[in-house]
Design a protein around this motif. Structure first.
Motif, PDB file in Angstrom:
ATOM      1  N   TRP A 239     -23.911 -24.037   0.294  1.00 53.25           N
ATOM      2  CA  TRP A 239     -24.709 -22.802   0.366  1.00 53.25           C
ATOM      3  C   TRP A 239     -24.335 -22.002   1.609  1.00 53.25           C
ATOM      4  O   TRP A 239     -24.196 -20.779   1.541  1.00 53.25           O
ATOM      5  CB  TRP A 239     -26.187 -23.166   0.369  1.00 53.25           C
ATOM      6  CG  TRP A 239     -27.110 -21.982   0.408  1.00 53.25           C
ATOM      7  CD1 TRP A 239     -27.530 -21.229  -0.642  1.00 53.25           C
ATOM      8  CD2 TRP A 239     -27.730 -21.414   1.575  1.00 53.25           C
ATOM      9  NE1 TRP A 239     -28.374 -20.229  -0.206  1.00 53.25           N
ATOM     10  CE2 TRP A 239     -28.512 -20.315   1.148  1.00 53.25           C
ATOM     11  CE3 TRP A 239     -27.691 -21.735   2.939  1.00 53.25           C
ATOM     12  CZ2 TRP A 239     -29.256 -19.536   2.028  1.00 53.25           C
ATOM     13  CZ3 TRP A 239     -28.425 -20.951   3.823  1.00 53.25           C
ATOM     14  CH2 TRP A 239     -29.194 -19.867   3.365  1.00 53.25           C
ATOM     15  N   TRP A 240     -24.160 -22.676   2.735  1.00 54.61           N
ATOM     16  CA  TRP A 240     -23.772 -21.991   3.965  1.00 54.61           C
ATOM     17  C   TRP A 240     -22.389 -21.360   3.835  1.00 54.61           C
ATOM     18  O   TRP A 240     -22.079 -20.380   4.510  1.00 54.61           O
ATOM     19  CB  TRP A 240     -23.808 -22.954   5.147  1.00 54.61           C
ATOM     20  CG  TRP A 240     -25.149 -23.050   5.798  1.00 54.61           C
ATOM     21  CD1 TRP A 240     -26.021 -24.092   5.758  1.00 54.61           C
ATOM     22  CD2 TRP A 240     -25.783 -22.047   6.592  1.00 54.61           C
ATOM     23  NE1 TRP A 240     -27.168 -23.805   6.471  1.00 54.61           N
ATOM     24  CE2 TRP A 240     -27.047 -22.553   7.002  1.00 54.61           C
ATOM     25  CE3 TRP A 240     -25.425 -20.766   7.009  1.00 54.61           C
ATOM     26  CZ2 TRP A 240     -27.935 -21.822   7.791  1.00 54.61           C
ATOM     27  CZ3 TRP A 240     -26.307 -20.036   7.790  1.00 54.61           C
ATOM     28  CH2 TRP A 240     -27.545 -20.562   8.177  1.00 54.61           C
ATOM     29  N   GLN A 241     -21.550 -21.902   2.964  1.00 51.43           N
ATOM     30  CA  GLN A 241     -20.209 -21.349   2.759  1.00 51.43           C
ATOM     31  C   GLN A 241     -20.198 -20.232   1.715  1.00 51.43           C
ATOM     32  O   GLN A 241     -19.157 -19.679   1.404  1.00 51.43           O
ATOM     33  CB  GLN A 241     -19.250 -22.461   2.338  1.00 51.43           C
ATOM     34  CG  GLN A 241     -19.019 -23.504   3.424  1.00 51.43           C
ATOM     35  CD  GLN A 241     -18.288 -24.733   2.922  1.00 51.43           C
ATOM     36  OE1 GLN A 241     -17.868 -24.784   1.756  1.00 51.43           O
ATOM     37  NE2 GLN A 241     -18.132 -25.730   3.782  1.00 51.43           N
ATOM     38  N   GLY A 242     -21.384 -19.913   1.167  1.00 53.15           N
ATOM     39  CA  GLY A 242     -21.484 -18.803   0.237  1.00 53.15           C
ATOM     40  C   GLY A 242     -21.476 -19.182  -1.232  1.00 53.15           C
ATOM     41  O   GLY A 242     -21.425 -18.300  -2.093  1.00 53.15           O
ATOM     42  N   ALA A 243     -21.539 -20.487  -1.534  1.00 52.37           N
ATOM     43  CA  ALA A 243     -21.526 -20.905  -2.940  1.00 52.37           C
ATOM     44  C   ALA A 243     -22.834 -20.525  -3.629  1.00 52.37           C
ATOM     45  O   ALA A 243     -23.903 -20.499  -3.001  1.00 52.37           O
ATOM     46  CB  ALA A 243     -21.302 -22.412  -3.031  1.00 52.37           C
ATOM     47  N   VAL A 316     -31.952 -21.364   5.820  1.00 52.57           N
ATOM     48  CA  VAL A 316     -31.347 -20.537   6.874  1.00 52.57           C
ATOM     49  C   VAL A 316     -31.614 -21.100   8.266  1.00 52.57           C
ATOM     50  O   VAL A 316     -30.958 -20.711   9.229  1.00 52.57           O
ATOM     51  CB  VAL A 316     -31.836 -19.066   6.807  1.00 52.57           C
ATOM     52  CG1 VAL A 316     -31.406 -18.409   5.525  1.00 52.57           C
ATOM     53  CG2 VAL A 316     -33.341 -18.965   7.000  1.00 52.57           C
ATOM     54  N   LYS A 317     -32.567 -22.025   8.380  1.00 54.81           N
ATOM     55  CA  LYS A 317     -32.857 -22.656   9.675  1.00 54.81           C
ATOM     56  C   LYS A 317     -32.369 -24.093   9.735  1.00 54.81           C
ATOM     57  O   LYS A 317     -32.618 -24.791  10.715  1.00 54.81           O
ATOM     58  CB  LYS A 317     -34.360 -22.597   9.953  1.00 54.81           C
ATOM     59  CG  LYS A 317     -34.859 -21.195  10.222  1.00 54.81           C
ATOM     60  CD  LYS A 317     -36.345 -21.137  10.461  1.00 54.81           C
ATOM     61  CE  LYS A 317     -37.101 -21.286   9.167  1.00 54.81           C
ATOM     62  NZ  LYS A 317     -38.543 -21.004   9.312  1.00 54.81           N
ATOM     63  N   LEU A 318     -31.669 -24.536   8.691  1.00 57.69           N
ATOM     64  CA  LEU A 318     -31.145 -25.897   8.636  1.00 57.69           C
ATOM     65  C   LEU A 318     -29.631 -25.865   8.814  1.00 57.69           C
ATOM     66  O   LEU A 318     -28.908 -25.469   7.893  1.00 57.69           O
ATOM     67  CB  LEU A 318     -31.483 -26.540   7.303  1.00 57.69           C
ATOM     68  CG  LEU A 318     -32.801 -27.308   7.200  1.00 57.69           C
ATOM     69  CD1 LEU A 318     -33.013 -27.775   5.773  1.00 57.69           C
ATOM     70  CD2 LEU A 318     -32.815 -28.496   8.144  1.00 57.69           C
ATOM     71  N   PRO A 319     -29.124 -26.254   9.959  1.00 56.06           N
ATOM     72  CA  PRO A 319     -27.666 -26.345  10.115  1.00 56.06           C
ATOM     73  C   PRO A 319     -27.131 -27.551   9.353  1.00 56.06           C
ATOM     74  O   PRO A 319     -27.889 -28.277   8.702  1.00 56.06           O
ATOM     75  CB  PRO A 319     -27.495 -26.521  11.626  1.00 56.06           C
ATOM     76  CG  PRO A 319     -28.753 -27.217  12.043  1.00 56.06           C
ATOM     77  CD  PRO A 319     -29.850 -26.672  11.161  1.00 56.06           C
ATOM     78  N   ALA A 320     -25.838 -27.762   9.444  1.00 53.23           N
ATOM     79  CA  ALA A 320     -25.254 -28.938   8.801  1.00 53.23           C
ATOM     80  C   ALA A 320     -25.894 -30.195   9.380  1.00 53.23           C
ATOM     81  O   ALA A 320     -25.986 -30.358  10.611  1.00 53.23           O
ATOM     82  CB  ALA A 320     -23.747 -28.951   9.029  1.00 53.23           C
ATOM     83  N   LEU A 321     -26.353 -31.068   8.514  1.00 55.28           N
ATOM     84  CA  LEU A 321     -27.033 -32.272   8.953  1.00 55.28           C
ATOM     85  C   LEU A 321     -26.021 -33.381   9.222  1.00 55.28           C
ATOM     86  O   LEU A 321     -24.936 -33.407   8.631  1.00 55.28           O
ATOM     87  CB  LEU A 321     -28.031 -32.715   7.888  1.00 55.28           C
ATOM     88  CG  LEU A 321     -29.169 -31.718   7.625  1.00 55.28           C
ATOM     89  CD1 LEU A 321     -30.003 -32.160   6.437  1.00 55.28           C
ATOM     90  CD2 LEU A 321     -30.050 -31.566   8.851  1.00 55.28           C
ATOM     91  N   PRO A 322     -26.346 -34.318  10.129  1.00 52.71           N
ATOM     92  CA  PRO A 322     -25.415 -35.396  10.444  1.00 52.71           C
ATOM     93  C   PRO A 322     -25.157 -36.283   9.238  1.00 52.71           C
ATOM     94  O   PRO A 322     -26.000 -36.401   8.348  1.00 52.71           O
ATOM     95  CB  PRO A 322     -26.135 -36.161  11.569  1.00 52.71           C
ATOM     96  CG  PRO A 322     -27.574 -35.818  11.402  1.00 52.71           C
ATOM     97  CD  PRO A 322     -27.601 -34.418  10.886  1.00 52.71           C
TER      98      PRO A 322
END
Length: 366
Positions: A239-243, A316-322
């Motif tokens: 999703w962050w990459q625009g998919a 939108v407030k969740l970055p990539a998780l470990p």
């Protein structure tokens, strides 16, 4: 990983009790006790509105302005409505820009959104609108300041959508769209005795329309109805990459949930709406309701969670998780706006454009 709290803290319990009173039609002890404060709030709000409208009367916006807002505290569907309006206006030949307050961001500075903007800089809802539409967007507590900066930076813009600006009367407006969800006006009382930021109008004014984010009218005003649907699911990193969301992915999640219920988290004004829509798609879930505009400083699901579903507003407030944690899926919500409403809004905006005579042609957005 964070753990699911067993019970809310004391302050949250007080807030929950207050909000329950807001959405109870019959008067409660809470609303009766707070009525004097509500009367004071109403008086001060009227005075401020009159002063702000005098200020707005002296301002000449360079292009038509469509305000999207609601009269209650919290969300009623303004963000997906704004997203849908941007797409619909483009189809009708407009080049929309958006201005917003940017609720919950880390500072008060003017910010023009771009590819690297974060929710801390822009606010979760403006960032979501920008990501979903690509429309030029500026945030500032004073929407007039945001509008001026936006028009200077994007002279191709020929209509402004003012997100959550119904009460921001310093901003002149040509058209207003009031959004109501199924909760309507609650107990009908002003803050803090009820959820109202301003009274529900007895009738609609010129160039004022109502959209119900609900299956039936929730206030005694004429309006149209939005059709809403979950469009599918997409992994958080994608999703962050625009998919885009994939309907087949949501169907697969629904099948897997029959063996083991999935966790679903939502930081919305009404999280139950998201949960109910997931269940209507066949997903068996365990609910994680969070406060509106939750900061996501810590994940709320238990360590044994394997798959988690979240809204775009939370994503939108969740970055990539470990690595090693659960698979987080983003489940977008889309609104389909009725043609009758879109035609009405488009017609009003065309009239406003034709009547507008900018005092300074160099200030025009287009």
């Amino acid at each position: 990983m964070g753990a699911v709290p067993s019970s809310p803290p004391a302050r949250s319990r007080w807030l929950v009790a207050l909000e329950r009173a807001w959405w109870t039609p019959a008067p409660t002890p809470w609303s009766r006790c707070l009525q004097p404060l509500a009367s004071l709030y109403g008086l001060l709000s009227r005075r401020r509105r009159e002063a702000d409208e005098r200020l707005a009367a002296g301002r000449t916006p360079p292009c038509p302005i469509l305000v999207v807002g609601n009269v209650v505290v919290g969300g009623a569907g303004k963000t997906p409505t704004t997203v849908a309006l941007v797409h619909a206006l483009r189809q009708r030949g407009w080049t929309p820009g958006v201005v917003s307050r940017g609720h919950g961001r880390a500072n008060r500075a003017l910010h023009l959104l771009g590819p690297t903007s974060t929710a801390r800089e822009a606010g979760d809802e403006p960032l979501l609108i920008h990501r979903r539409t690509g429309a030029p967007l500026a945030v500032h507590a004073d929407r007039w300041t945001a509008l001026q900066a936006l028009c200077k930076a994007h002279q191709e813009v020929d209509v402004i959508l003012a997100d959550d600006a119904l009460q921001h009367r310093r901003l002149p407006r040509d058209v207003e769209l009031l959004v109501f969800d199924a909760r309507g006006a609650g107990n009908g009382q002003l803050l803090p005795a009820g959820p109202l930021r301003e009274p529900v109008p007895a009738s609609l004014g010129p160039r004022q329309a109502v959209l119900f984010n609900a299956p039936a009218p929730s206030v005694p005003l004429p309006g149209e109805f939005a059709r809403r649907a979950l469009t599918g699911a997409v992994p958080l990193a994608s999703w962050w990459q625009g998919a885009s969301a994939d309907p087949a992915a949501l169907e697969a999640l629904a099948r897997r949930s029959q063996q083991q219920a999935l966790w679903a988290a939502a930081g919305l004004a009404e999280p139950e709406r998201f949960f109910s829509m997931l269940e209507s798609c066949g997903v068996r879930l365990q609910r994680l309701p969070l406060p509106d505009h939750h900061d996501w400083a810590q994940v709320p699901w238990p360590s044994q969670a394997t798959e988690v579903l979240v809204t775009e507003k939370d994503a939108v407030k969740l970055p990539a998780l470990p690595p090693g944690g659960p698979q987080v899926w983003v489940v977008p919500l889309d609104f389909e706006l009725p043609d009758a409403l879109l035609q009405q809004l488009h017609g009003w905006l065309v009239q406003a454009r034709e009547l507008r005579q900018p005092a300074d042609p160099s200030a025009s957005c287009n």
